[in-house]
Design an enzyme around this catalytic site. Structure first.
Site, mmCIF file in Angstrom:
data_model
loop_
_atom_site.group_PDB
_atom_site.id
_atom_site.type_symbol
_atom_site.label_atom_id
_atom_site.label_comp_id
_atom_site.label_asym_id
_atom_site.label_seq_id
_atom_site.Cartn_x
_atom_site.Cartn_y
_atom_site.Cartn_z
ATOM 1 N N HIS A 93 3.807 -12.183 -13.160
ATOM 2 C CA HIS A 93 3.243 -11.652 -11.922
ATOM 3 C C HIS A 93 4.131 -12.027 -10.742
ATOM 4 O O HIS A 93 4.838 -13.043 -10.771
ATOM 5 C CB HIS A 93 1.823 -12.169 -11.695
ATOM 6 N N CYS A 96 2.397 -4.971 -10.146
ATOM 7 C CA CYS A 96 2.916 -6.012 -9.249
ATOM 8 C C CYS A 96 4.404 -5.848 -8.955
ATOM 9 O O CYS A 96 4.827 -5.867 -7.794
ATOM 10 C CB CYS A 96 2.616 -7.393 -9.820
ATOM 11 N N HIS A 112 0.071 -8.560 -2.760
ATOM 12 C CA HIS A 112 0.424 -8.272 -4.156
ATOM 13 C C HIS A 112 -0.549 -7.255 -4.740
ATOM 14 O O HIS A 112 -1.611 -6.982 -4.180
ATOM 15 C CB HIS A 112 0.436 -9.560 -4.991
#
Length: 392
Positions: free
Chosen positions: A355, A307, A367
């Site tokens: 994240h 990420c 993402h």
């Protein structure tokens, strides 16, 4: 303000987004060849409990991935420092050897001439003048010898200092490498546990779990659509306000046409949002080009990403250097509220900030979700939002 918010038409095509658990189900047979059942006498967990546990394990794996990224970055930097110190130590050793050779030359010269007493040297000299010339030469040599000794001592001290510093850096590198191994093991353990939980599900349980995930994804989609409507309404209100302001200024503008134009007080005023929008376009174009590439923890591209590797690479394409981990990226730029998000902003998730995704407008982000899934568009409401920043 309205100029940099480009309202995209909503696609009627269903979103490819799914929750954390569903994507892993497709790969269960590849990731784990074992099918275990609960131990005798042990109550089987409910589907909801399995889902919560698996999601939590993936979140923990994401946090461990950030630990891995942090340790890897530290180890890389420390390796560069150690290599530099070793190169400097080699150069210092050459200089030390040169100083040692100079000392040897002076020592040999002193040995050859120092055994003869001054009186005898005067007696055996071809002339008094020759003796005094030789004496002055020896005096100068002595000065040079003293300088050579001082140089040698300085080179030896600096070489010892560099060896000690290199030793410290090697110890730090060893500690970072150990942290790297530990973080890697943690990631692998969390993912293995999640795969083990999924492998125990029956076909009926997997179907029920997928239904739960679809329901969650639908709720996140509805929230994204609500945000998209709010953004469109705000953009329209700003447009109308700008039109009214322009109409109100029209008579004054007409009177000023006969006068020399005034110089702007601040030529750069009003360009901040435009500057962000220009960078954001590059960020989003890059991110869109990565859609479909697999998530691989610790990866920074170009064939796969985790990420924070994706967000770092995307903003790099716009000329902005971001740090490697989510924990550092959240400290860069300006904090923004969820209702004030603009395309290109970074949205961070979970209390442990494990994240991150790139906001693209209308409640959606791009993402790299987790192992077993590819880079994709998804609602920013698919996970609990921690906060958001605008890097530039």
């Amino acid at each position: 303000m309205a100029s940099h918010r480009r309202i995209r038409s909503r696609s009627t095509k269903p979103s490819p987004a799914v929750g954390f658990t569903t994507a892993a189900l497709a790969g269960v047979t590849l990731l784990s060849g074992q099918s275990a059942s609960a131990a005798p006498g042990e109550p089987s967990p409910s589907i909801e409990e399995v889902q919560k546990k698996v999601d939590d394990l993936y979140r923990q794996a994401g946090s461990a991935t950030q630990e891995y990224n942090k340790a890897k970055e530290a180890a890389t930097e420390q390796r560069r420092e150690v290599d530099t110190l070793l190169d400097q130590a080699a150069t210092r050793a050459d200089r030390l050897n040169e100083s040692r050779r100079a000392l040897g030359t002076f020592a040999a010269a002193q040995y050859r001439t120092g055994a003869v007493a001054p009186t005898a040297a005067l007696m055996f000299a071809e002339s008094p003048q020759a003796y005094f010339d030789q004496t002055r030469l020896m005096d100068r040599m002595t000065d040079q010898q003293q300088q050579a000794v001082a140089d040698y001592e300085a080179q030896r001290a600096e070489a010892a200092e560099q060896r000690a510093e290199a030793g410290e850096r090697l110890e730090e590198l060893s500690a970072s490498q150990e942290a790297l191994r530990t973080s890697k093991q943690n990631v692998q353990a969390k993912l293995a546990e999640a795969r083990s939980l999924l492998s125990r599900l029956t076909a009926e349980e997997k179907a029920r779990l997928e239904a739960i995930e679809r329901e969650k994804a639908e709720e996140a989609r509805r929230k994204a659509e609500e945000k998209a409507r709010a953004e469109a309404e705000r953009a329209e209100a700003e447009r109308q306000a700008a039109q009214k302001a322009e109409a109100a200024c029209a008579p004054e503008t007409a009177r000023e046409t006969a006068q020399p134009p005034a110089q702007d007080a601040d030529p750069g005023s009003g360009t901040a949002d435009g500057g962000h929008a220009a960078k954001a376009d590059k960020v989003i174009d890059f991110a869109r080009a990565q859609i479909g590439k697999p998530y691989v923890w610790g990866a920074t591209g170009p064939s796969s990403y985790d990420c924070s590797g994706l967000t770092q690479a995307a903003w790099k394409a716009a000329g902005v250097d971001l740090p490697r981990t989510t924990w550092d990226q959240v400290e860069v730029g300006t904090r923004v509220a969820t209702q004030d998000l603009l395309p290109g902003d970074l949205v961070f998730f979970y209390d442990d900030i494990s994240h991150v995704g790139i906001y693209i407008g209308e409640g959606m982000m791009i993402h790299a979700p987790k192992p077993g899934a590819n880079v994709r568009e998804e609602s920013v409401y698919s996970m609990p939002i921690h906060g958001s920043v605008r890097p530039a």
